[in-house]
Each structure stands twice: as structure tokens, then as C-alpha cells.
Design an enzyme around this catalytic site. Sequence first.
Site, PDB file in Angstrom:
ATOM      1  CB  SER A   9      15.842 -21.053  -4.481  1.00  0.00           C
ATOM      2  OG  SER A   9      14.833 -20.656  -5.380  1.00  0.00           O
ATOM      3  N   GLY A  34      12.224 -19.116  -7.336  1.00  0.00           N
ATOM      4  CA  GLY A  34      12.691 -18.466  -8.559  1.00  0.00           C
ATOM      5  C   GLY A  34      11.728 -17.458  -9.166  1.00  0.00           C
ATOM      6  CB  ILE A  59       7.403 -26.920  -9.019  1.00  0.00           C
ATOM      7  CG1 ILE A  59       7.690 -27.862  -7.836  1.00  0.00           C
ATOM      8  CG2 ILE A  59       6.330 -25.908  -8.651  1.00  0.00           C
ATOM      9  CD1 ILE A  59       6.513 -28.575  -7.268  1.00  0.00           C
ATOM     10  CG  ASN A  87      16.539 -19.096  -7.775  1.00  0.00           C
ATOM     11  OD1 ASN A  87      15.967 -19.167  -8.852  1.00  0.00           O
ATOM     12  ND2 ASN A  87      17.498 -19.929  -7.421  1.00  0.00           N
ATOM     13  CB  CYS A 118      15.331 -24.890 -12.718  1.00  0.00           C
ATOM     14  SG  CYS A 118      13.806 -25.767 -12.383  1.00  0.00           S
ATOM     15  N   GLY A 231      22.217 -29.402  -0.723  1.00  0.00           N
ATOM     16  CA  GLY A 231      21.887 -30.739  -1.181  1.00  0.00           C
ATOM     17  C   GLY A 231      21.674 -31.705  -0.036  1.00  0.00           C
ATOM     18  N   GLY A 253      17.257 -27.363   2.113  1.00  0.00           N
ATOM     19  CA  GLY A 253      16.213 -27.379   1.100  1.00  0.00           C
ATOM     20  C   GLY A 253      15.009 -28.204   1.489  1.00  0.00           C
ATOM     21  CB  THR A 254      13.922 -31.510   0.225  1.00  0.00           C
ATOM     22  OG1 THR A 254      14.203 -31.156  -1.130  1.00  0.00           O
ATOM     23  CG2 THR A 254      12.712 -32.409   0.251  1.00  0.00           C
TER      24      THR A 254
END
Lengths: 291, 266
Positions: A9, A34, A59, A87, A118, A231, A253-254
Site C-alpha cells: 500500500s 489507503g 504524504i 488498505n 501510518c 519492509g 514497497g518503495t
Amino acid sequence: MKTPVMVASGTFGYGPEYAELVDLNKLGAIVVKGIALHPTKGNETPRTVEVASGLINAIGLPNPGVDGFVEQYMPFLRQYDVPVIVNIWGKTVEEYVEVARRFDHVDGVHALEVNVSCPNIKEGSALFGTDLDMFRRVVDGVRGATQLTVIPKLAPNVSDIKVFARAAEDAGADGISLINSVPAMAVDVKTRKPRLANVTGGLTGPGIHSVAVRLVWEAAGVVNIPVVGIGGITKAEDALEFLMVGASAVAVGTASFTHPATALEVTDGIAEYLDRHGLSSVGELVGTVLL
Amino acid sequence: MQCETVKVVHQDEVQGGYRLLWLDAPGIAPHVRPGQFVHVLVPHMEEALLRRPFSVYKADGPVLQILYKGVGKGTRTMTYLRPGDQLSLIGPLGNGYPGLSTGRYPILVAGGYGMAALYLLARALPVQGVAFFGGQSASDILCVDEFEALGWEVRISTEDGTRGERGIITGVIDAWWTARDADAEPVEAYACGPNGMLHAVARRAMERDWRAWVSVDRNMGCGVGACLTCVLKVRSEEGGWAWKRSCKEGPVFECREICWEMEEAG
């Protein structure tokens, strides 16, 4: 799922952003950014800052709200043969429950990931991830409001992740995902100002991977529900670590920001590993770390 | 848009630390429109995660050129790229500049490597007007011969007076505007450069009834609209404001769309 490798997400938009670059049908699932009850604008800029081995973001969960998301993005997502995990977040327990209730009968939504962690939302959301009583109330409320698969996403900044993992299982969660970003801060030493408008944010990227592996290991050791490891995954080995410490799925993710096709490459890498070791399924790897 | 592994053809220094990088990008180069950018994954820079966005200077056949200056850790690392090196490119990205409206007179306004970002536009526009180039010093004035070869009149200013008029470029623009016939065609401006320069162009555009397209420079993350790093405030139809992504809805905006007053405050 065709593969245990999903996209996490907040790092893959709602799907269309990457559809030209990545075959969405080959993803394990898309976890969309989300969604709250009402549209939210998010934080002021600067919203992200690149640091050594990571990215700090604040963000602020901008999103079109439940109705906006269902109207703007679900028709697109339904065209694909890929599970959609939404999410969800709220500012109150009641908002979480209402968002879950509204998604319960939305065609094409397969599961809800409950964002209790978050770090960028004021008015309480971070507390849902670190205050055990609040956490229980949210998971319990969401569980009661939907037939969908419910996956709370755990915060890393708690003194004992096992307590939260067990609490999720006890409240009826179908699985847990972890970790969310790690609370972080960066200062511009020339101006002495924080490098994010929100002052603090959440660290993601390769720098948090080992932190996440340890937390997944601890959490997976105390629950019987599936665990999603998240992660700092940039390559198949990172995902394999999560599987070996007990995750049965992972989310990239990133890394998608830099290499949009990372999730697909991780899928291929896991398959090669299984081949090389004469294993027939990912399940044979789960929790096999040798201690 | 695609993600392509491209090969460095050539790289050299143009002047004053500005460098020209030639990339063989057969999948991307032919599709680049004026004002679009490419997102470069700088090799050998493991401690940095994100790609770096660069305007496309020229695109001819399979080859595209990027003009940059080694100022940050990404661009300094890029100066070591050699012919044959490979790197990953996503592009073309962003909306780019629109064409010239009928009956309007085009001007270009650029600072530093903003000049390079306007070259493809200068080549594509059906009418050649005046290009205003400003910089700190003579070494910051780029590509003048290229624009003149296309038929543009180039007017220059430098803050230290080493080339063109001494001062900032808005002074040159104002002098040109004052001397211009009152009944000449209305102006359509295209600008690329520092945000202060873009705002100065926007103020003039609003006072003088120009149409003005500005290419904003924002910190960028993913480049494809997912991470929401590069947002800026634009006026919404309901009278308020909304975030727009400079990588997706931009980087080119008509100057009246931008909430300049909120940008300044921010």
C-alpha cells in the site's frame, strides 16, 4: 494467489499508474493506497526525503474516499485477474468500521488491510497501532463489519510486536501484515529546518529490511494466521528471508518507485530458488529458518 | 511510457560544468514530445534509491540527449558515465508543452538548463519568436546557436554582465514588451527555469493577457503518479484548490492554474 509477492500500500497508487510498465495480472495482489471514509488532501510539501538506504515519507494519506475510489478505480481494477486488497484507515473506530462496512459488498475487493500504523496521520491514527486497547477495538470493529478477509498492518514501533500479533488473531483477523514505515525525521543542517513539512515521517526502503525481518520472525512465532512480510524488499533474497522467518506472503514497497517491475522479478527469483532446491511450493520454505 | 535499458553513446562537457549525455534509447526517444522528461536510474549510486528526472534536450531517431550539470550526488555520479555503460530509463513522462494557439506570437523564457528543455518545442513551433535566456554568468547561457539556427531571435541577460545585458531576464522581457507595437499579436509564452523566474513570467502573463505555459521543477519520486511527492496546488473548478502531480498532470501548467500565493507561502 498466483504468487506470494504483492505490491504494498502507498507504493503502487491504485493500479493504473503502473499498468503500462508492469503486467498487473502477474502480481500476487495489489494493495491500494489507503482509503478513508471521506476524500482527504494529505500533507503539505515537501512530502518525501531521500536518506541513506531509504526514503522518509509524510504524504498524509491523500485519497478520494470510499465512494470516489469505488467509482474512479474499481472499474479499472476489475478488468484484471489480480486480487485487490484495500488498505483502509480512519480517524475514529467508527470510521474504520464504516469504511469496512461499505467495502463489504464491493465487487472485486478481496480483502481489507487495516492501516492502524501510518505515522503521518494526526488525530489519533498512529495511536491505533501502538495503543493495545485502541488496536483491539479497531480490529474487532472491522471484523464485525465485513465478511472480507481482514489483515491488520502492524506498526514496528511497539515494545513487543508479539502482543499486537496475538491481539489481532484473538480479535478474529484472518492474517497480519508487517511492518509499516518506521517513524523517522531528517533535518536540513543548512537551514536547521526539518526536511519534511510534516516534521516527521515514516522510513521505508532497504534500510528497514532487517528490522522488519526480526519483527516478522517474532510475530510469526506466536500466531497461527498467515503473515505478510513487508519492509525494504528490493530482490528475491529479501523476500526469501521473510518466508524463512515465517511469512507466507510478502509485499514489495518503495522499490517499485525505482524499479516498477521489482515484484515480478522477486516472483521469478523465488521460483528459481525453489527449483534450485528441489522444492515444489513456497509453503515448504515458510518458517524454515534454522536456529 | 516504458522502462528501457539504454546505452550511453557519448558524454562531454559543453561549458561551465554543463554536460551533454547522449543515450541510445530506441524505445523511448521516438515518442518524446516537447517538454516531456525521462526518469533516470543513476548507476553505481546504491545509497540513493530514487530515479532522477531530466528534461529531454534533443530526440533524433533512437538517440536522445540530456543536458545537465553535476550539482547533486545523482548528477555528479552521472558525470562518470562512459560510452557503452547501461542505465535504466522510464519515459517519456509528463504532459509536455501544448502547441501554439492560432494568432499568437511565441516567446520562450529560460534560465540555466531550462534552455535545453525548450529546444524541442522551439523546433516544433510553426512560428519563431523571441527566446529570452537568463543566467548567473556567461557560462550559464546555453544552446544559443541552436535556437538561432532554428530562426529564433535570442535575447540574453546575465547577473554578472558577462554576456548580454546585466541583470535578470525579466528586465529584458519588460524592455521588449514596452517597445513592442500595442496592436501586435497577443503573446504565448513558454517557460522553464527556477520557480522564481516562472512566477515572474506568470505575473507578467496575467497583467498583459499572455497565455503562459510554465514547466515546474519539483522534487520527484516515482515519476508516474503513484507516490504523490511532486504535487503542487492548482485552482479547482469549485473555486478552491487541489493537488496536481507535476509528473503526471504536469510538469507544464498554464500559469493561471497554479496557486502562486500558496506556493510562496509554502
